[in-house]
Design an enzyme around this catalytic site. Structure first.
Site, PDB file in Angstrom:
ATOM      1  CE  LYS A   1     -29.557  -6.628  19.480  1.00 39.91           C
ATOM      2  NZ  LYS A   1     -29.328  -7.062  18.074  1.00 39.91           N
TER       3      LYS A   1
ATOM      4  CG  ASP B   1     -34.061  -8.708   9.901  1.00 36.00           C
ATOM      5  OD1 ASP B   1     -34.781  -8.251   9.000  1.00 36.00           O
ATOM      6  OD2 ASP B   1     -34.199  -8.398  11.093  1.00 36.00           O
TER       7      ASP B   1
END
Length: 430
Positions: free
Chosen positions: A122, A227
């Site tokens: 990532k 989130d």
């Protein structure tokens, strides 16, 4: 920008020294002077010039037009190569494959170690969507663009790695953290699909209860995801003892995780709960009769304060405030802001966002051809690109304290580019 690791094999040991020197000089210079790069790299002047030319052609460093002195800045491509070089030397990453995901401010690739075990790489790319709030960003970043964005990307990677580490240790369903360097982190590959790609489930009530239980468990450990939505929940299938199939959720993406001591903690907790309720109602037609859970009940008797542990482990409160200020100022406030199923198409804007970023930074002489990112999960069976390993630790670069730096050069004012003109050039609908 899209990661292209094929050129990493052409980077020579001297190129790595010059690239590292440019990164070191970026600590105090938005545009690193060539004499400073030469001093930091400890190479002959002619050799540095050749390396700078090679790195610029690969778009690992960039030169600014109309600058008042000869200098270069590190690009995200250069930062990617430095991080991959570090992962390769530590035997964490041996090859890099397809792009399997695109976030608002991150790119996700499949990679593998030397044994062939597939992992996930990532890369945080904070600053990609900030073109939408150019004036606010420039006020916050104090006229420094790329260097500050790269620093914030590094903070995001550190934060995500630290939270993932403690959550995995406590038994939460998260990927296994493997390594972190600069703005990148490596984690285990989960054989699962995002919840937003699942059209129907046999028992939505059970999955709904498990997800809300995860929110409550996080709060009981001093944390709020911030989130928690269908984009950041992976669903995998697992056989039960009775021969049936159970859906197992895995939560990902932690740069916006916050402590229950945060002033806005009740708001983010309620938003996470409301997002799950809204999604299950619209996608699966399931609505619970229970109004909870509630923040006060979940945090009444904390089991363990993982937020305090992460702060003590290295991700300080100052770092958290800097990252939170950036995300607030550039409008990165979670995928949950979407108004329902329509949010599922939001990732299609990432290509336009990347183009807009290029339009805003059109002062660069060495631009690369950027293609639109892949937005769908692709097959992992395609060939990997093996990274080249060269060891330069035997001749380390000098530190900044050992050098006599040139006089501070006057700050460079960016060339005026109106937001409307830049968006029009990038193909935005105005």
């Amino acid at each position: 920008m899209k990661l292209n690791v094929k050129n990493i094999r052409y980077v020579s040991p001297d190129d790595w020294r010059v690239l590292t020197a440019t990164e070191q000089g970026s600590r105090n210079h938005s545009l690193v002077p060539v004499p400073l790069i030469t001093q930091l790299a400890s190479l002959r002047s002619g050799g540095v010039t050749k390396c700078i030319s090679s790195l610029a052609k690969l778009n690992l460093i960039a030169k600014v037009k109309n600058a008042k002195y000869d200098g270069y800045r590190l690009t995200y491509g250069g930062l990617d190569y430095l991080a991959l070089h570090a992962h390769t030397k530590s035997s964490t990453v041996y090859s890099v494959g397809n792009q399997i995901g695109v976030g608002k401010e991150s790119d996700i690739y499949v990679c593998a170690d030397a044994s062939g075990t597939q992992l996930v790489l990532k890369l945080h790319r904070l600053g990609r969507i900030s073109f939408r709030t150019v004036k606010a960003n420039r006020d916050y970043l104090r006229h420094r663009s790329s260097a500050s964005w790269m620093y914030m990307s590094r903070l995001a990677a550190i934060k995500e790695h630290e939270f993932m580490r403690v959550l995995h240790r406590e038994g939460f369903p998260v990927p296994v953290p493997v390594s972190q360097n600069r703005h990148t982190l490596v984690m285990s590959l989960i054989n699962a699909f995002p919840l937003r790609q699942i059209s129907a489930v046999g028992d939505p009530a059970t999955l709904y209860a498990e997800l809300l239980d995860l929110i409550v468990r996080l709060a009981a450990h001093g944390l709020i995801h911030g989130d928690f939505n269908e984009f950041n929940i992976l669903i995998s299938e697992q056989e039960t003892d009775t021969g049936g199939v159970a859906l197992v959720p895995t939560i990902i993406d932690f740069p916006q995780m916050l402590s229950i001591s945060h002033p806005n903690a009740p708001f983010y907790f309620d938003r996470d709960v409301a997002c799950i309720k809204r999604y299950f109602s619209r996608r699966f037609g399931f609505t619970s009769d229970d109004a909870g859970p509630f923040f006060a009940d979940a945090t009444r008797a904390p089991i363990k304060r993982l937020d305090v542990e992460v702060e003590a482990s290295g991700f300080s409160r100052k770092m958290a405030k800097e990252l939170e200020s950036y995300m607030r100022d550039v409008g990165v406030d979670g995928d949950a802001q979407g108004d329902g199923p329509e949010k599922e198409d939001s990732e299609d804007d990432s290509g336009a966002e990347a183009e807009a970023e290029e339009a805003e930074t059109e002062v660069l002489q060495h631009e690369h051809d950027d293609t639109e990112p892949t937005h769908q999960i692709t097959s992992l069976a395609s060939g990997m690109t093996v990274l080249d390993v060269r060891d330069t630790d035997t001749d380390p670069l000098p530190s900044l304290d050992q050098l006599q730096l040139p006089l501070q050069q006057p700050a460079i004012q960016p060339s005026p580019v109106s937001t409307k003109a830049a968006k029009a050039k990038a193909g935005w609908a105005i």
